[in-house]
Design a protein around this motif. Structure first.
Motif, short mmCIF file in Angstrom:
data_model
loop_
_atom_site.label_atom_id
_atom_site.label_comp_id
_atom_site.label_asym_id
_atom_site.label_seq_id
_atom_site.Cartn_x
_atom_site.Cartn_y
_atom_site.Cartn_z
N ASN A 266 85.47 -66.22 30.90
CA ASN A 266 85.24 -66.52 32.32
C ASN A 266 86.54 -66.89 33.02
N GLU A 267 87.36 -67.68 32.32
CA GLU A 267 88.60 -68.17 32.92
C GLU A 267 89.64 -67.08 33.09
N HIS A 268 89.72 -66.16 32.12
CA HIS A 268 90.82 -65.21 32.13
C HIS A 268 90.41 -63.77 32.48
N VAL A 269 89.11 -63.45 32.39
CA VAL A 269 88.69 -62.06 32.61
C VAL A 269 87.75 -61.93 33.80
N PHE A 270 86.68 -62.73 33.80
CA PHE A 270 85.62 -62.55 34.80
C PHE A 270 85.78 -63.45 36.02
N ARG A 272 87.55 -63.04 38.54
CA ARG A 272 87.65 -62.29 39.80
C ARG A 272 86.28 -61.92 40.38
N TYR A 273 85.22 -62.07 39.56
CA TYR A 273 83.88 -61.75 40.06
C TYR A 273 83.13 -63.00 40.53
N VAL A 274 83.74 -64.17 40.35
CA VAL A 274 83.06 -65.42 40.64
C VAL A 274 83.30 -65.83 42.08
N ASP A 282 81.84 -53.51 41.18
CA ASP A 282 82.16 -54.70 40.40
C ASP A 282 81.19 -54.87 39.24
N VAL A 283 79.92 -54.68 39.51
CA VAL A 283 78.91 -54.85 38.46
C VAL A 283 79.13 -53.83 37.35
N THR A 284 79.40 -52.58 37.71
CA THR A 284 79.65 -51.55 36.71
C THR A 284 80.88 -51.87 35.88
N GLU A 285 81.95 -52.33 36.54
CA GLU A 285 83.18 -52.68 35.84
C GLU A 285 82.95 -53.87 34.90
N ALA A 286 82.20 -54.86 35.36
CA ALA A 286 81.91 -56.03 34.52
C ALA A 286 81.10 -55.64 33.29
#
Length: 397
Positions: A266-270, A272-274, A282-286
């Motif tokens: 969450n801290e280093h990857v996701f 940008r979606y928060v 975004d959903v597809t990329e996640a």
């Protein structure tokens, strides 16, 4: 109020000129959900509030379509919490397909292992009859634990016909599971002797076994590998209570590691979606990121566990060998000769009683602490004097 329309829209109608209206009983009959479930969905925010008309609540096709969506998602294995997030995304106008793909990646199986099924008879074969007391330590065969009758076994039993509580079973489609959200039940303590029913209940509570509805003697095994590990440990002499207790402890530690992985990504990857509504892209990329990162956690844990096991097992072996070689019996050969019998103890001499006047005179002469030494020295001197007199007088010899 209820109507008998042949076709009901499967999604919330937008711009519909006419919508059927239902009382809650009619909505229950059309959707298959109970009245209690419909009200529970409203309380959870899964179902829009009905229109208030006088003293009655009025529902329409929007509510019916939403109930059918919920039932369909429950059939796919989604939890009510996940369904609420999906429906909120739908209500906000985002594509439900992309969100479903992301949820499928996250909530789908994280292992390729296929579940299996076992009967009570097969469980009995895996866990061959052994006494818990005999399993507790080597050389303890024939001893019995507290409260255990001789000859009893703490294994699964095919003769136990009592019904096993269906802990952990899924709620029926469209129903709210009673007690959903409750914490885990208190389990057995490690090394606690378990009866056959307790052993099955503990395995069910841990999710190692899942009772099958309508089949009290058959269980679903989500991880046959995990059950095989338990059987191998029990065959090596580990009591069932110790195995389940260790699994509970291990599960808590592994869940802590998993929580750290989630926080890390969450801290280093996701990150940008928060904080912003995600787009379909975004959903597809996640979802693709989850698919790529999913095996990394297990690979890391496998590598670190192998390293730690090698280090600690080697250290443990060295400690045991060091302790064993330090014992004198490790270096000395046993004496083949029979041991000599121990000498018989000598009979104690009867005490010598001295006159009180003599003791008082000695005490005043040398003091209380020297009375025994003075009398001993005086007696030895007298014996030596008489021995010398006898040797010097030939007539006495």
């Amino acid at each position: 109020m209820g109507t008998d329309q042949a076709d009901i829209p499967e999604s919330p109608g937008r711009g519909d000129v006419h919508r059927a209206e239902y009382r809650i009983e009619d909505l229950s009959r059309r959707s298959g959900a109970t009245v209690r479930t419909i009200r529970a969905y409203q309380d959870r925010g899964l179902l829009p509030k009905p229109t208030r008309r006088g003293r009655a609540n009025v529902y329409d096709d929007t509510h019916l379509a939403r109930l059918r969506q919920i039932a369909d998602l429950l059939d796919r294995g989604y939890t009510l919490a996940s369904i609420k997030e999906l429906l909120e995304a739908w209500d906000e106008g985002r594509g439900l397909g992309g969100v479903l793909g992301l949820v499928t990646e996250v909530e789908g199986p994280w292992t390729d292992e296929e579940p299996g099924r076992l009967t009570r008879a097969e469980l009995t074969a895996m866990f061959s009859p052994r006494s818990e007391a005999a399993c507790a330590r080597p050389g303890a065969a024939g001893e019995h634990g507290a409260g255990q009758e001789p000859g009893t076994s703490h294994e699964f039993s095919t003769s136990d016909e009592r019904e096993v509580p269906a802990y952990g079973t899924q709620a029926k489609t469209g129903e709210v599971a009673a007690g959903e959200g409750e914490g885990p039940r208190e389990g057995l303590q490690p090394n606690t002797p378990t009866t056959p029913l307790q052993a099955i209940e503990e395995a069910v509570a841990l999710g190692v076994l899942v009772p099958l509805a309508g089949r009290p003697d058959e269980f679903l095994v989500p991880s046959p590998q995990e059950l095989a590990v338990a059987a191998e440990l029990h065959a090596a002499g580990v009591p069932l209570g110790a195995i389940t207790g260790h699994l509970r402890e291990l599960r808590g530690q592994v869940e802590h590691i998993a929580s750290r992985f989630v926080d890390f990504t969450n801290e280093h990857v996701f990150i940008r979606y928060v904080g912003v509504p995600p787009t379909d892209a975004d959903v597809t990329e996640a979802a693709e990121l989850v698919r790529r990162l999913r095996p990394l956690a297990q690979q890391t844990v496998d590598a670190e566990l192998a390293r730690a096991m090698q280090t600690l097992a080697s250290r443990n072996l060295r400690d045991h060998l060091r302790t064993a070689t330090a014992h004198p019996s490790f270096w000395t050969e046993p004496d083949p000769r029979p041991a000599e019998p121990a000498p018989e103890p000598e009979e104690a001499e009867p005490p010598v009683h001295l006159p009180a006047r003599t003791l008082a005179a000695v005490r005043s002469l040398v003091g209380e602490e020297n009375v025994a030494a003075f009398i001993t020295a005086a007696a030895e001197r007298e014996v030596q004097a008489r021995t010398m007199d006898r040797l010097a007088d030939p007539a006495q010899q």
